[in-house]
Design a protein around this motif. Sequence first.
Motif, PDB file in Angstrom:
ATOM      1  N   UNK A  33      20.111  61.156-130.207  1.00 54.63           N
ATOM      2  CA  UNK A  33      20.198  60.841-128.772  1.00 54.63           C
ATOM      3  C   UNK A  33      18.835  60.474-128.199  1.00 54.63           C
ATOM      4  N   UNK A  35      16.308  59.733-125.260  1.00 54.06           N
ATOM      5  CA  UNK A  35      16.216  60.176-123.865  1.00 54.06           C
ATOM      6  C   UNK A  35      15.094  59.484-123.098  1.00 54.06           C
ATOM      7  N   UNK A  56      11.637  58.392-127.613  1.00 51.66           N
ATOM      8  CA  UNK A  56      11.792  59.847-127.716  1.00 51.66           C
ATOM      9  C   UNK A  56      13.272  60.195-127.793  1.00 51.66           C
ATOM     10  N   UNK A  57      13.639  60.937-128.815  1.00 59.36           N
ATOM     11  CA  UNK A  57      14.993  61.474-128.901  1.00 59.36           C
ATOM     12  C   UNK A  57      14.924  62.930-128.453  1.00 59.36           C
ATOM     13  N   UNK A  58      16.083  63.593-128.393  1.00 62.25           N
ATOM     14  CA  UNK A  58      16.030  65.017-128.052  1.00 62.25           C
ATOM     15  C   UNK A  58      15.165  65.768-129.044  1.00 62.25           C
ATOM     16  N   UNK A  59      15.085  65.258-130.276  1.00 65.28           N
ATOM     17  CA  UNK A  59      14.377  66.007-131.312  1.00 65.28           C
ATOM     18  C   UNK A  59      12.878  65.722-131.367  1.00 65.28           C
ATOM     19  N   UNK A  60      12.483  64.431-131.213  1.00 63.90           N
ATOM     20  CA  UNK A  60      11.082  64.110-131.492  1.00 63.90           C
ATOM     21  C   UNK A  60      10.667  62.787-130.865  1.00 63.90           C
TER      22      UNK A  60
ATOM     23  N   UNK B  41      22.859  66.098-131.346  1.00 63.89           N
ATOM     24  CA  UNK B  41      22.379  67.242-130.576  1.00 63.89           C
ATOM     25  C   UNK B  41      22.996  67.279-129.168  1.00 63.89           C
ATOM     26  N   UNK B  42      23.004  66.133-128.514  1.00 61.64           N
ATOM     27  CA  UNK B  42      23.495  66.104-127.130  1.00 61.64           C
ATOM     28  C   UNK B  42      24.974  66.483-127.055  1.00 61.64           C
ATOM     29  N   UNK B 234      19.379  71.985-133.651  1.00 63.08           N
ATOM     30  CA  UNK B 234      18.853  71.143-132.578  1.00 63.08           C
ATOM     31  C   UNK B 234      19.408  71.574-131.232  1.00 63.08           C
ATOM     32  N   UNK B 303      10.925  61.100-117.028  1.00 63.61           N
ATOM     33  CA  UNK B 303      11.947  61.308-118.064  1.00 63.61           C
ATOM     34  C   UNK B 303      11.368  61.651-119.431  1.00 63.61           C
ATOM     35  N   UNK B 304      10.045  61.488-119.589  1.00 70.02           N
ATOM     36  CA  UNK B 304       9.479  61.672-120.931  1.00 70.02           C
ATOM     37  C   UNK B 304       9.300  63.151-121.259  1.00 70.02           C
ATOM     38  N   UNK B 305       9.881  63.635-122.372  1.00 69.88           N
ATOM     39  CA  UNK B 305       9.701  65.038-122.745  1.00 69.88           C
ATOM     40  C   UNK B 305       8.233  65.340-123.067  1.00 69.88           C
ATOM     41  N   UNK B 307       6.231  68.154-125.182  1.00 69.29           N
ATOM     42  CA  UNK B 307       6.700  69.071-126.225  1.00 69.29           C
ATOM     43  C   UNK B 307       5.658  70.106-126.595  1.00 69.29           C
ATOM     44  N   UNK B 327      11.302  69.877-124.184  1.00 74.61           N
ATOM     45  CA  UNK B 327      12.252  68.869-124.629  1.00 74.61           C
ATOM     46  C   UNK B 327      13.078  68.397-123.455  1.00 74.61           C
ATOM     47  N   UNK B 328      14.042  67.571-123.769  1.00 75.21           N
ATOM     48  CA  UNK B 328      14.927  67.035-122.750  1.00 75.21           C
ATOM     49  C   UNK B 328      16.091  68.001-122.573  1.00 75.21           C
TER      50      UNK B 328
END
Lengths: 123, 380
Positions: A33, A35, A56-60, B41-42, B234, B303-305, B307, B327-328
């Motif tokens: 996913x 994001x 950027x995905x939810x993971x990385x 994951x979502x 995840x 919107x950018x995670x 981390x 994270x998001x």
Amino acid sequence: MPRYFTEDHEWIDVDGDTATVGITEYAQSQLGDIVFVETPETGKQFSKGDEAAVVESVKAASDVYSPVSGTVTEANGELEDNPALVNDDPEGEGWFFKLNLADTGEFEGLMDEAKYKAFVDKL
Amino acid sequence: MESNDDTETLKTLPLDGWHRARGGRMVPFAGYHMPVQYEGVMAEHNWTRESAGLFDVSHMGQLVVSGADVDTAIEALMPGDFKILREGRMRYSLLLADNGGILDDLMAARLPAENPFGSEGFYIVVNGAVKFEDIGHLREHLPDAITINHMEDRALLALQGPKAVDALNRLVTGVAELVFMRGAAFDWQGHALWISRSGYTGEDGFEISLPADAVEAFADAICAEPEVKPIGLGARDSLRLEAGLPLYGHDLDPDTTPIAADLGFALSKRRREEGGFPGAERILTEREDGAIQKRVGLIVDGRQPVREGADVVEADGTMVGRVTSGGFAPTLGKPIAMAYVPWANATPGTVIHLSQRGKIHQAEVVAMPFVPHNYVRAGA
């Protein structure tokens, strides 16, 4: 209009001296996913292999490299509000940016669709 | 940090083949091959918030600690009041080093006479990544009269989400009568289970200890219920982050104390008054005067995670803290994080700056949880 692929899982459509760049179906399936996408500003100049965008995905977070040299003429503004477009249509509506090519002879070493498919099948 | 993640030394979970058959993408975590995701994951995150998700947490250490005066013995290593803990009740606690640093966070339940472990005392679940260090620490510091049984022949599953109770009660009648932070012995097809109403997602749900040789049949049975899908690491991470729950090795480590980590609730009243736990002097002083830093929740602008590993910075770029998880947040549709920030900047509403890969992000300190907990509490 020929389409080329890189080992970093980018695709490039070439139309005269203009190229459109995105990430492949395989890349989006590995990332999951998405994001956030940071696309380059218009006018920015890249040499082949420069970091050009961030996805950027939810993971990385992952870098997207410019597969060829050139100057950015347009970035896909849709991705700012709807980054999931890259998951839904990576090799179409989910394109990242367009380049004015510095050297139309830089495509040697890139793969065509059949070669890329064989490359992915071995991963 | 997750240690022992060299692919060659990784161990397999009892459900390894089951995960692979269900399309789980396996990654190294805490010394095991573990599923990071199945369908995505979502989707898994949202399914757990709306229905029920099955998590394999068999990498965690399941211990029974027993023996004469076991309450006093474990109170010497943890800041919780275990003497008043009644049978079938559980408590979140911390294994503390002599300087008050956190060696692990854990759940401990006082076992009733009827339990599947064949022993009295406390059933303790510790983090997988540090379970052998924990066991070493307990063996070294507990009196010889105290026995530690590491139950490597048992698997551990978590079923989490608002519909978990409906699905599980169909298989194991009676679990619906449990309330949050209580556990009891149950039977499923002749297998002895210990089930507690607890978890790591902020949702209602259960944690189920069962014999490793029964876990595959049980996982098949529970996933045949229409509410239940298997969920990977995840989504486990994004769910616990939204719930404001810290992850050991990331948000907690031996350099953090209960006060800095904002886990003051784990210091029971009697223990605060009496002291007598590792690092008590430092921890009780920090409780009065504050620590150097505090763990806070952040909502990140844009919107950018941002981390784990990003810096918390002052206007001039000086590093004053660090992001420990980020994270998001699928439920909120925006990036969130946990960070250690200077004590004076830990008040909700404070705007702080984060530096990640050369880019500055603005964030606001907010109260946690980010997403409200949905626990089913006694008397509710």
